[in-house]
Design a protein around this motif. Structure first.
Motif, PDB file in Angstrom:
ATOM      1  N   GLN A  91      10.596   7.094   4.778  1.00 42.85           N
ATOM      2  CA  GLN A  91       9.973   7.656   5.942  1.00 42.85           C
ATOM      3  C   GLN A  91       9.948   8.987   6.129  1.00 42.85           C
TER       4      GLN A  91
ATOM      5  N   LYS B 283       6.628  11.488   6.006  1.00 41.56           N
ATOM      6  CA  LYS B 283       6.483  12.320   7.287  1.00 41.56           C
ATOM      7  C   LYS B 283       6.286  13.702   6.861  1.00 41.56           C
TER       8      LYS B 283
ATOM      9  N   ILE C 236       2.999  14.297   4.828  1.00 42.09           N
ATOM     10  CA  ILE C 236       1.900  14.421   5.904  1.00 42.09           C
ATOM     11  C   ILE C 236       1.936  15.773   6.653  1.00 42.09           C
ATOM     12  N   LYS C 237       3.089  16.211   6.985  1.00 40.94           N
ATOM     13  CA  LYS C 237       3.245  17.312   7.840  1.00 40.94           C
ATOM     14  C   LYS C 237       2.859  18.782   6.731  1.00 40.94           C
TER      15      LYS C 237
ATOM     16  N   ASP D 165      -4.088  14.376   8.931  1.00 42.68           N
ATOM     17  CA  ASP D 165      -4.326  13.774  10.246  1.00 42.68           C
ATOM     18  C   ASP D 165      -4.122  11.980   9.993  1.00 42.68           C
ATOM     19  N   TYR D 166      -3.181  11.276  10.846  1.00 43.32           N
ATOM     20  CA  TYR D 166      -2.535  10.039  10.913  1.00 43.32           C
ATOM     21  C   TYR D 166      -3.892   9.183  11.145  1.00 43.32           C
ATOM     22  N   ALA D 167      -4.968   9.830  11.590  1.00 41.46           N
ATOM     23  CA  ALA D 167      -6.086   8.973  12.004  1.00 41.46           C
ATOM     24  C   ALA D 167      -6.996   8.742  10.870  1.00 41.46           C
ATOM     25  N   ASP D 168      -7.005   9.599  10.001  1.00 44.52           N
ATOM     26  CA  ASP D 168      -7.613   9.734   8.693  1.00 44.52           C
ATOM     27  C   ASP D 168      -6.868   8.931   7.520  1.00 44.52           C
ATOM     28  N   LEU D 169      -5.535   8.413   7.804  1.00 44.66           N
ATOM     29  CA  LEU D 169      -4.866   7.721   6.531  1.00 44.66           C
ATOM     30  C   LEU D 169      -5.038   6.167   6.802  1.00 44.66           C
ATOM     31  N   SER D 170      -5.988   5.711   5.989  1.00 43.91           N
ATOM     32  CA  SER D 170      -6.193   4.446   5.674  1.00 43.91           C
ATOM     33  C   SER D 170      -5.259   3.768   4.646  1.00 43.91           C
TER      34      SER D 170
ATOM     35  N   ILE E 152      -3.872   6.239   1.547  1.00 46.58           N
ATOM     36  CA  ILE E 152      -2.170   6.478   1.142  1.00 46.58           C
ATOM     37  C   ILE E 152      -2.018   6.111  -0.086  1.00 46.58           C
TER      38      ILE E 152
END
Length: 70
Positions: A29, A33, A36-37, A42-47, A51
């Motif tokens: 995890q 994180k 991503i950071k 953008d979490y919304a773009d991560l299918s 990933i």
């Protein structure tokens, strides 16, 4: 060894395995994180597929770096 002693050892082993699983999950995890950071993703773009693709790219880079260090 008595049955009771074996059962106690088995219980300790199960506890240790649970702690190992929890630590692995925590590391996974945290790694996710941080990736991503630092990548400004953008979490919304991560299918799920995106990933998987990103994970493959990161693995390729890390494996390439490991091979070059030898």
């Amino acid at each position: 060894m008595t049955q009771s002693a074996l059962e106690k050892q088995e219980a300790k082993l199960k506890q240790l395995n649970q702690r190992i699983k929890a630590e692995k999950s925590k590391i996974e995890q945290n790694l996710g994180k941080q990736i991503i950071k630092t990548s400004n993703l953008d979490y919304a773009d991560l299918s799920n597929q995106k990933i998987k693709d990103l994970a493959q790219k990161i693995a390729t880079v890390l494996n390439h770096e490991s091979n070059n260090q030898l």
